[in-house]
Design an enzyme around this catalytic site. Structure first.
Site: not given
Ligand code: CA2
Length: 144
Positions: A10-11, A18, A23, A74, A77, A80, A87, A98, A100-101, A107, A111
């Protein structure tokens, strides 16, 4: 050619649009292009997907069971929170990396725990979007 799925949660469709201070400036399309080019040098076909829904990611993992030799994930969220994604990954036979950017360990404490890490063969955090290419190189080694 073996196929690698790059699954994003997600996101992550907002990448590059953003919060660039966390990121970076690259979009998912930039990551797709860079990984496809690297995949060619490694003899791997790369397919990148993104879903904002937990069940959508589970479905993509099920499709990977039939169509992919390895997975880069990736989960956003859901990293976590999602036992369902863990599963699903446990039903996949190939290697899983796995990504994570951001450096999740630098953080908030929520997380710091990842359900997916219980299955992942490797975990990359804090390399920015380059982490996807590092993961692909690792799958190149594991799938050779
Ligand atoms: O660091 C990562 O790649 C995360 O998986 C990104 C997740 C965060 O919940 C994890 O703890 C770490 C969030 C992704 C949100 O992506 C966005 C990208 C651009 C702008 C806003 C959110």
């Amino acid at each position: 050619m073996k196929t690698v799925y790059i699954l994003n949660g997600p996101n992550l469709n907002l990448l590059g649009r953003r919060q660039p201070e966390i990121y970076g400036h690259e979009t998912l399309d930039d990551i797709r292009t860079a990984c496809a080019a690297l995949g060619e040098t490694l003899g791997l076909t790369v397919e990148l997907f993104q879903s904002n829904h937990e069940g959508g990611i589970v479905d993509m993992i099920h499709t990977a069971r039939e169509n992919a030799a390895g997975i880069i994930i990736n989960p956003g969220a859901y990293t976590h929170t999602s036992v369902a994604i863990l599963d699903a990954l446990n039903t996949f036979d190939g290697p899983v990396v796995e990504v994570h950017i951001s450096n999740v360990h630098k953080r908030e404490s929520f997380r710091h725990h990842s359900y997916v890490s219980l299955r992942a063969d490797g975990v990359i955090a804090g390399l920015g979007t380059e982490g996807y290419q590092a993961a692909l190189r690792r799958l190149g080694t594991l799938l050779a």
